[in-house]
Write an enzyme that holds these catalytic residues in place. Structure first.
Site, PDB file in Angstrom:
ATOM      1  N   CYS A  83      37.500  47.052  45.906  1.00 47.25           N
ATOM      2  CA  CYS A  83      38.765  46.947  45.776  1.00 47.25           C
ATOM      3  C   CYS A  83      39.272  46.019  46.017  1.00 47.25           C
ATOM      4  CB  CYS A  83      39.775  48.141  45.532  1.00 47.25           C
ATOM      5  SG  CYS A  83      38.315  49.285  44.164  1.00 47.25           S
ATOM      6  N   HIS A 121      46.203  46.205  44.945  1.00 48.35           N
ATOM      7  CA  HIS A 121      45.163  46.633  44.392  1.00 48.35           C
ATOM      8  C   HIS A 121      45.820  47.680  43.365  1.00 48.35           C
ATOM      9  CE1 HIS A 121      42.181  47.997  42.384  1.00 48.35           C
ATOM     10  NE2 HIS A 121      41.506  49.318  42.937  1.00 48.35           N
ATOM     11  N   ASN A 135      42.518  49.916  35.475  1.00 48.64           N
ATOM     12  CA  ASN A 135      41.855  49.141  36.648  1.00 48.64           C
ATOM     13  C   ASN A 135      40.153  48.384  37.042  1.00 48.64           C
ATOM     14  OD1 ASN A 135      40.820  49.549  39.987  1.00 48.64           O
ATOM     15  ND2 ASN A 135      40.942  51.038  39.970  1.00 48.64           N
TER      16      ASN A 135
END
Length: 327
Positions: free
Chosen positions: A113, A254, A284
């Site tokens: 991430c 993120h 995600n």
């Protein structure tokens, strides 16, 4: 000065909707999933789609959309935690497939991430050193191949995607200012795929194997780490750039999940209109979330010349990093 000149991204065709997940997990409604995660659907890589194939598609899209020739590329950086092979390096496969000159450098780096922010910083360093004039930064993740099919805690969150960013020394686009970094390997066990590596070679690590070999995430610990580390990181990157919160026009973090982002925004007292969230249709996508959000913010004209944008990545590792881009 190194600058982001262009960004493109690739999304797989297969879609996993909240309605699909409701069929798998009947006690979780589609509305409950979106209320908890902020995600309506996520894109899933096909069985024959891998980090290399998606990165190649993202790069070709970048070339076509921006009139960039593969022959121009001097260095390839590819961020992935789902490489095609242990070896060879996925970036080398991509170099050959794209027809990038054999005089170009190419390497993979394993970050999740925080990976895009680290990649920008690495590209800036290569360009600032005078070794190369430009860098093709790729992110490509097929996390869906790490997930246990019946683990709804992660199936609702992660999607697959790839991005391509062209960074050069022309001072066009977004100039890369200073970065800060952080690492705490004490949290390694809280977001991990134990199967498939040399330590546990007999644990199946794909979605057909037992849960102990697939991706494991301790959501509560990841959340606590984020609330602990990210505000301090934001203070540090602002101080390093001699800026205050009032100097930042847009914040792009993120895109972990809506719940986490809402808590961070409130904790940092960032106005909602200056905090860009755009993950409902993607999920995600790990290292690809920030470049996708950055590209979408540009297309929505949320970013205009003269604006300063703060990018912040955080997660698996634990690893975190932030930087500021001056447009």
């Amino acid at each position: 000065m190194a600058s982001i000149n262009a960004i493109s991204y690739y999304l797989p065709e297969e879609v996993l909707t909240n309605e699909d997940l409701h069929e798998m997990f009947p006690d979780w409604s589609a509305e409950k999933i979106v209320s908890k995660t902020g995600i309506r659907q996520r894109k899933i890589a096909a069985e024959d789609e891998f980090a290399s194939t998606m990165a190649i598609k993202a790069a070709n899209k970048l070339f076509q959309e921006n009139g960039i020739s593969p022959e121009e590329i001097k260095f390839i950086l590819l961020c992935t935690q789902s490489p095609d092979y242990f070896l060879p390096t996925t970036a080398c496969i991509v170099q050959h497939a794209l027809g990038i000159p054999v005089t170009a450098g190419a390497l993979d780096f394993n970050l999740g991430c925080s990976g895009y922010v680290y990649g920008l910083s690495l590209a800036k360093g290569l360009i600032a050193s005078g070794e190369v004039e430009n860098v093709l930064l790729l992110t490509s993740e097929t996390y869906s191949k790490h997930l246990q099919k019946d683990d709804r805690s992660v199936r609702t969150i992660f999607g697959d995607a790839a991005s391509a960013t062209f960074i050069d020394n022309t001072n066009k686009g977004g100039r890369l200012l200073s970065f800060v970094y952080g690492t705490d390997g004490n949290g390694a066990e809280n977001l991990i795929v134990k199967g498939g590596g040399m330590r546990y070679p007999d644990l199946p690590h794909n979605n057909a194997g037992p849960a102990e070999g697939a991706l494991y995430m301790n959501g509560a610990e990841i959340f606590a780490f984020t609330l602990r580390s990210v505000p301090a990181m934001i203070d540090q990157v602002l101080e390093k750039n001699n800026l205050g919160m009032q100097d930042i026009d847009l914040f792009i973090f993120h895109q972990a999940n809506q719940y986490m982002l809402d808590h961070l925004r409130r904790k940092l007292a960032i106005p909602e209109e200056q905090f860009f969230v755009h993950m409902a249709d993607y999920g995600n996508t790990v290292s690809s979330t920030i470049p996708i959000a950055l590209k979408d913010a540009m297309e929505q004209q949320k970013i205009k010349p003269g604006m300063k944008v703060l990018l912040a990545g955080f997660g698996v590792g634990y690893s975190w990093g932030a930087g500021i881009v001056q447009f």
